[in-house]
Write an enzyme that holds these catalytic residues in place. Sequence first.
Site, PDB file in Angstrom:
ATOM      1  N   GLU A 272       0.815  -1.652  -0.466  1.00 10.40           N
ATOM      2  CA  GLU A 272       0.072  -0.127  -0.266  1.00 10.40           C
ATOM      3  C   GLU A 272       1.138   1.083  -0.143  1.00 10.40           C
ATOM      4  O   GLU A 272       0.744   2.344  -1.231  1.00 10.40           O
ATOM      5  CB  GLU A 272      -0.992   0.246   1.304  1.00 10.40           C
ATOM      6  CG  GLU A 272      -1.641   1.598   1.362  1.00 10.40           C
ATOM      7  CD  GLU A 272      -2.774   1.242   1.989  1.00 10.40           C
ATOM      8  OE1 GLU A 272      -3.170  -0.098   2.967  1.00 10.40           O
ATOM      9  OE2 GLU A 272      -3.435   2.578   2.297  1.00 10.40           O
TER      10      GLU A 272
ATOM     11  N   THR B 188       1.038   7.907   8.558  1.00  4.50           N
ATOM     12  CA  THR B 188       1.300   9.074   8.052  1.00  4.50           C
ATOM     13  C   THR B 188       2.757   8.879   8.343  1.00  4.50           C
ATOM     14  O   THR B 188       3.918   8.195   8.467  1.00  4.50           O
ATOM     15  CB  THR B 188       0.820   9.933   9.789  1.00  4.50           C
ATOM     16  OG1 THR B 188       1.578   9.308  11.086  1.00  4.50           O
ATOM     17  CG2 THR B 188      -0.385   9.779  10.227  1.00  4.50           C
TER      18      THR B 188
HETATM   19  C1  LIG Z   1      -8.236  10.744   2.112  1.00  6.63           C
HETATM   20  C2  LIG Z   1      -8.231   9.400   3.517  1.00  6.63           C
HETATM   21  C3  LIG Z   1      -8.369   8.242   3.174  1.00  6.63           C
HETATM   22  C4  LIG Z   1      -8.265   6.972   4.189  1.00  6.63           C
HETATM   23  N1  LIG Z   1      -9.098   5.979   3.511  1.00  6.63           N
HETATM   24  C5  LIG Z   1      -8.471   4.875   4.724  1.00  6.63           C
HETATM   25  C6  LIG Z   1      -8.884   3.740   4.326  1.00  6.63           C
HETATM   26  O1  LIG Z   1      -9.440   3.296   2.951  1.00  6.63           O
HETATM   27  N2  LIG Z   1      -9.091   2.897   4.687  1.00  6.63           N
HETATM   28  C7  LIG Z   1      -7.698   2.532   5.902  1.00  6.63           C
HETATM   29  O2  LIG Z   1      -8.337   1.801   7.025  1.00  6.63           O
HETATM   30  N3  LIG Z   1      -7.874   4.171   6.263  1.00  6.63           N
HETATM   31  C8  LIG Z   1      -8.276   4.966   5.715  1.00  6.63           C
HETATM   32  N4  LIG Z   1      -7.923   6.277   6.476  1.00  6.63           N
HETATM   33  C9  LIG Z   1      -7.093   6.819   7.596  1.00  6.63           C
HETATM   34  C10 LIG Z   1      -6.023   6.916   8.016  1.00  6.63           C
HETATM   35  O3  LIG Z   1      -4.950   5.638   7.177  1.00  6.63           O
HETATM   36  C11 LIG Z   1      -5.427   7.250   8.955  1.00  6.63           C
HETATM   37  O4  LIG Z   1      -6.148   8.732   8.936  1.00  6.63           O
HETATM   38  C12 LIG Z   1      -3.970   7.363   9.052  1.00  6.63           C
HETATM   39  O5  LIG Z   1      -3.506   6.774   9.550  1.00  6.63           O
HETATM   40  C13 LIG Z   1      -3.732   8.382  10.685  1.00  6.63           C
HETATM   41  O6  LIG Z   1      -4.345   7.449  11.588  1.00  6.63           O
HETATM   42  P1  LIG Z   1      -5.308   8.749  12.883  1.00  6.63           P
HETATM   43  O7  LIG Z   1      -6.424   9.206  11.891  1.00  6.63           O
HETATM   44  O8  LIG Z   1      -5.901   7.676  13.712  1.00  6.63           O
HETATM   45  O9  LIG Z   1      -4.195   9.599  13.426  1.00  6.63           O
HETATM   46  P2  LIG Z   1      -3.896   9.770  14.427  1.00  6.63           P
HETATM   47  O10 LIG Z   1      -3.307   8.161  14.388  1.00  6.63           O
HETATM   48  O11 LIG Z   1      -4.580  10.208  15.874  1.00  6.63           O
HETATM   49  O12 LIG Z   1      -2.457  10.986  14.446  1.00  6.63           O
HETATM   50  C14 LIG Z   1      -2.683  12.163  14.737  1.00  6.63           C
HETATM   51  C15 LIG Z   1      -1.287  12.956  14.164  1.00  6.63           C
HETATM   52  O13 LIG Z   1      -1.125  11.835  15.270  1.00  6.63           O
HETATM   53  C16 LIG Z   1       0.498  11.393  14.932  1.00  6.63           C
HETATM   54  N5  LIG Z   1       0.672  10.330  15.834  1.00  6.63           N
HETATM   55  C17 LIG Z   1      -0.293   9.204  15.646  1.00  6.63           C
HETATM   56  N6  LIG Z   1       0.974   8.146  16.556  1.00  6.63           N
HETATM   57  C18 LIG Z   1       2.564   8.425  16.344  1.00  6.63           C
HETATM   58  C19 LIG Z   1       3.188   8.369  16.623  1.00  6.63           C
HETATM   59  N7  LIG Z   1       3.753   7.204  17.191  1.00  6.63           N
HETATM   60  N8  LIG Z   1       4.727   8.640  17.601  1.00  6.63           N
HETATM   61  C20 LIG Z   1       4.533   9.759  16.402  1.00  6.63           C
HETATM   62  N9  LIG Z   1       3.983  10.654  15.684  1.00  6.63           N
HETATM   63  C21 LIG Z   1       2.291   9.315  15.801  1.00  6.63           C
HETATM   64  C22 LIG Z   1       0.394  11.537  13.706  1.00  6.63           C
HETATM   65  O14 LIG Z   1       1.548  11.462  12.297  1.00  6.63           O
HETATM   66  C23 LIG Z   1      -0.691  12.619  13.023  1.00  6.63           C
HETATM   67  O15 LIG Z   1       0.336  13.860  12.423  1.00  6.63           O
HETATM   68  C24 LIG Z   1      -7.951   7.583   5.178  1.00  6.63           C
HETATM   69  C25 LIG Z   1      -7.415   8.016   4.771  1.00  6.63           C
HETATM   70  C26 LIG Z   1      -7.588   9.776   4.513  1.00  6.63           C
HETATM   71  C27 LIG Z   1      -7.292  10.763   5.053  1.00  6.63           C
END
Ligand SMILES: Cc1cc2nc3c(=O)[nH]c(=O)nc-3n(C[C@H](O)[C@H](O)[C@H](O)COP(=O)(O)OP(=O)(O)OC[C@H]3O[C@@H](n4cnc5c(N)ncnc54)[C@H](O)[C@@H]3O)c2cc1C
Length: 395
Positions: A258, A381
């Site tokens: 991916e 991310t």
């Molecule tokens: C347009 C779009 C399409 C998507 N499609 C899919 C999909 O098809 N299926 C699916 O399952 N998901 C999907 N996602 C979700 C996406 O994979 C997640 O948003 C992403 O993995 C981040 O997870 P979160 O949203 O929980 O953010 P969080 O994990 O809450 O992150 C928030 C912030 O904290 C930082 N952070 C978190 N943990 C750490 C760490 N350990 N160290 C340093 N920094 C950290 C992150 O880098 C980020 O800046 C999609 C998202 C978008 C925006």
Amino acid sequence: MVAHVHPGFKSKEAAMDILPTTEDHEAFRTQLREFLAREVTPYADQWEKDRTVPRSIWRKMGQAGFLCMDVPRAYGGREGDFLYAAILAEEMSCTGINGLAASLHSDIVVPYLTAFGSEDQKRRYLPGCLSGEIVTAIAMTEPGAGSDLAGLATLAEEDGDTVVLNGTKTFISNGLLCDLVIVAARDADLDNPHLGLSLYLVEDGTQGFTRGRHLEKMGWHSQDTAELFFTNCRIPMANRLGTKGYGFIMMMEKLQQERIVAAMGAVAAAERIMEWTIDFCTGHREGGQALSKHQAVQFAIVELLTEVKLGRTFIDKLTADHIEGRKVVVETSMAKYWTTEMAKRVADRCLDLLGPHAMRDDHPLARAFRDVRVMSIFAGTNEIMKGIAARFLRL
Ligand SMILES: Cc1cc2nc3c(=O)[nH]c(=O)nc-3n(C[C@H](O)[C@H](O)[C@H](O)COP(=O)(O)OP(=O)(O)OC[C@H]3O[C@@H](n4cnc5c(N)ncnc54)[C@H](O)[C@@H]3O)c2cc1C
């Protein structure tokens, strides 16, 4: 072997031959390009306004043989290598929209079925995935867990020969259109953050499976991204994908691909942006001469093209190594973070070069600027990418 000229660059000198493309790959590229120019590009603006793509385009792509290129012949597929994924990512970027998530379906979600599905699951679903009758999605992210997949809360409870799912997923691409969704859930009877997750196949129409809002985003307007709800959603035990408790391991394996696909999309987007920018700067005249005659513009273009070519070389080498089955976790994490940041830098600076001309909401560069922004967030991310690389480097 055919030297490949990347469509983002017009000169043959720009060709790179890191990827061992054959006549078959190039024929596929030509047919796909013609198909997309006819069936997708003319509708891009309308689909952006509609906030989705029509179901009919999935069927057309399937019927033309442009979906799921790696599915084995035994299930009606082409059994092609990962180079088809690279070609698909590049050519899709030429359409100027990201809403038709063909790479997500073909090279991210369906490979879970091909790799981990039972014989019955493959016979049941793969032909429909190939024909475009079945559009797929993968639901990992939850309101409280995305980066930290070990923290997923969606629960799977066994009850006789069925499994009952309860939980909420969010930001799911193809969430509204999908006919089949792979759901990552925590098994109620396994008490282990990593070896306590499984993957389940949920079909559209299953009782207890409902869709939530279409999530409005700053970019990727034609892609439907939605919330999914599972409320006492009962599925047959036979719908578990792969071994119970191995969901995390399966995701870790497939997330590599991916991320490579995400990096491919970022490089292809940066190439398109450079193509538009060079066209504009060589064609647009200010004070009697083309913009590209100003040294400041020339330097900017050369600097940006250097970055794009670095990205192209990196992703092509990574793709070749991935095809050969080499261990590329560190390089994949680096490529995903660097190419997506690079695409953002390129989009930002090119917007300055075009000035007000690219400020129109319907300008392809304005759309690209919005669309590349999310690339550093999805598929893990960029902070998470750096963390993985650091861990594997034993820092
Ligand atoms: C347009 C779009 C399409 C998507 N499609 C899919 C999909 O098809 N299926 C699916 O399952 N998901 C999907 N996602 C979700 C996406 O994979 C997640 O948003 C992403 O993995 C981040 O997870 P979160 O949203 O929980 O953010 P969080 O994990 O809450 O992150 C928030 C912030 O904290 C930082 N952070 C978190 N943990 C750490 C760490 N350990 N160290 C340093 N920094 C950290 C992150 O880098 C980020 O800046 C999609 C998202 C978008 C925006």
